[in-house]
Enzyme design. Sequence first.
Site, PDB file in Angstrom:
ATOM      1  CG  MET A  96      -1.904  -1.187   1.220  1.00  0.00           C
ATOM      2  SD  MET A  96      -2.914  -1.287  -0.272  1.00  0.00           S
ATOM      3  CE  MET A  96      -4.089   0.003   0.091  1.00  0.00           C
ATOM      4  NE  ARG A  97       4.183   4.451   1.849  1.00  0.00           N
ATOM      5  CZ  ARG A  97       3.635   5.536   2.406  1.00  0.00           C
ATOM      6  NH1 ARG A  97       2.493   5.442   3.065  1.00  0.00           N
ATOM      7  NH2 ARG A  97       4.208   6.705   2.295  1.00  0.00           N
ATOM      8  CG  LEU A  99       6.888   1.420  -5.106  1.00  0.00           C
ATOM      9  CD1 LEU A  99       6.981   0.061  -5.777  1.00  0.00           C
ATOM     10  CD2 LEU A  99       7.934   1.560  -3.998  1.00  0.00           C
ATOM     11  CG  HIS A 115      -5.938  -2.641  -9.398  1.00  0.00           C
ATOM     12  ND1 HIS A 115      -5.700  -1.781  -8.348  1.00  0.00           N
ATOM     13  CD2 HIS A 115      -7.125  -2.272  -9.936  1.00  0.00           C
ATOM     14  CE1 HIS A 115      -6.706  -0.919  -8.256  1.00  0.00           C
ATOM     15  NE2 HIS A 115      -7.586  -1.192  -9.211  1.00  0.00           N
ATOM     16  CG  ASP A 151      -3.774   0.900  -9.688  1.00  0.00           C
ATOM     17  OD1 ASP A 151      -2.846   0.197  -9.268  1.00  0.00           O
ATOM     18  OD2 ASP A 151      -4.635   1.412  -8.949  1.00  0.00           O
TER      19      ASP A 151
HETATM   20  C1  GRF Z   1      -5.629  -7.864  -3.074  1.00  0.00           C
HETATM   21  O1  GRF Z   1      -7.012  -7.788  -3.216  1.00  0.00           O
HETATM   22  C2  GRF Z   1      -4.939  -7.179  -4.211  1.00  0.00           C
HETATM   23  O2  GRF Z   1      -5.651  -7.214  -5.397  1.00  0.00           O
HETATM   24  C3  GRF Z   1      -4.831  -5.746  -3.724  1.00  0.00           C
HETATM   25  O3  GRF Z   1      -4.618  -5.855  -2.336  1.00  0.00           O
HETATM   26  C4  GRF Z   1      -5.168  -7.075  -1.851  1.00  0.00           C
HETATM   27  C5  GRF Z   1      -4.087  -7.780  -1.095  1.00  0.00           C
HETATM   28  O4  GRF Z   1      -4.558  -8.940  -0.463  1.00  0.00           O
HETATM   29  N1  GRF Z   1      -3.779  -5.061  -4.428  1.00  0.00           N
HETATM   30  P1  GRF Z   1      -3.522  -9.966   0.168  1.00  0.00           P
HETATM   31  O5  GRF Z   1      -2.655  -9.193   1.149  1.00  0.00           O
HETATM   32  O6  GRF Z   1      -2.728 -10.577  -0.936  1.00  0.00           O
HETATM   33  O7  GRF Z   1      -4.379 -10.974   0.893  1.00  0.00           O
END
Ligand code: GRF
Length: 198
Positions: A96-97, A99, A115, A151
């Site tokens: 969740m960063r 880059l 995604h 994305d």
């Molecule tokens: C997934 O739904 C992915 O598509 C999104 O973040 C979520 C991560 O889930 N980018 P996990 O940590 O792999 O369970």
Amino acid sequence: MNKNKKKQRVAVLISGNGSNLQALITTCKNNDYPAEIALVISNIPNVKGLQRAIEADIPALTIPHSKYNNRADFESTLNDALTRYEIDIICLAGFMRILGKEFVQKWSGRILNIHPSILPKYKGLNTHERALNNGEKEAGCTVHHVVAELDAGPNIIQAIIPIYSNDTAQTLKLRVQTQEHIIYPIALNIIAQQLSAA
Ligand code: GRF
């Protein structure tokens, strides 16, 4: 896999649960698969994904972004770790960063993301809520190359599933994640084979 062929060394970057990491770990156990998970990095301490890495005997590092004054310093530490572990490919899996351009360009063609939408639709967060609110009939997920724009890189593979009239964001998320766990290993297989052949 040909015994003489080197497996591509993969770092999986996570921030949480790591269910996609788990899917990749499980697939990589196959001797014929062209990649191995050589490192897991989380920017958040004590998340479940780190535990999954430890249980699979994979080196697991925490590099907390909050300890760095700026993105460049954080990414420089990331890069040092990736170099130290001789990483060939980065898989972002719930990392969740955002880059920076320089980092992404350095890894161009060797950095993938998953995604939870049928890109280019629904970039960013809360993809399932937005798809439901818009009355979409289909949802899905995409593995794509990472470029500086969020994305937005070229797609490698997508899965598409129907949205049912009784779906909620939560039921959709679970059904889409089942697909994520199928397509991420396929995408990594494709890219690892391409890089091995290059
Ligand atoms: C997934 O739904 C992915 O598509 C999104 O973040 C979520 C991560 O889930 N980018 P996990 O940590 O792999 O369970």
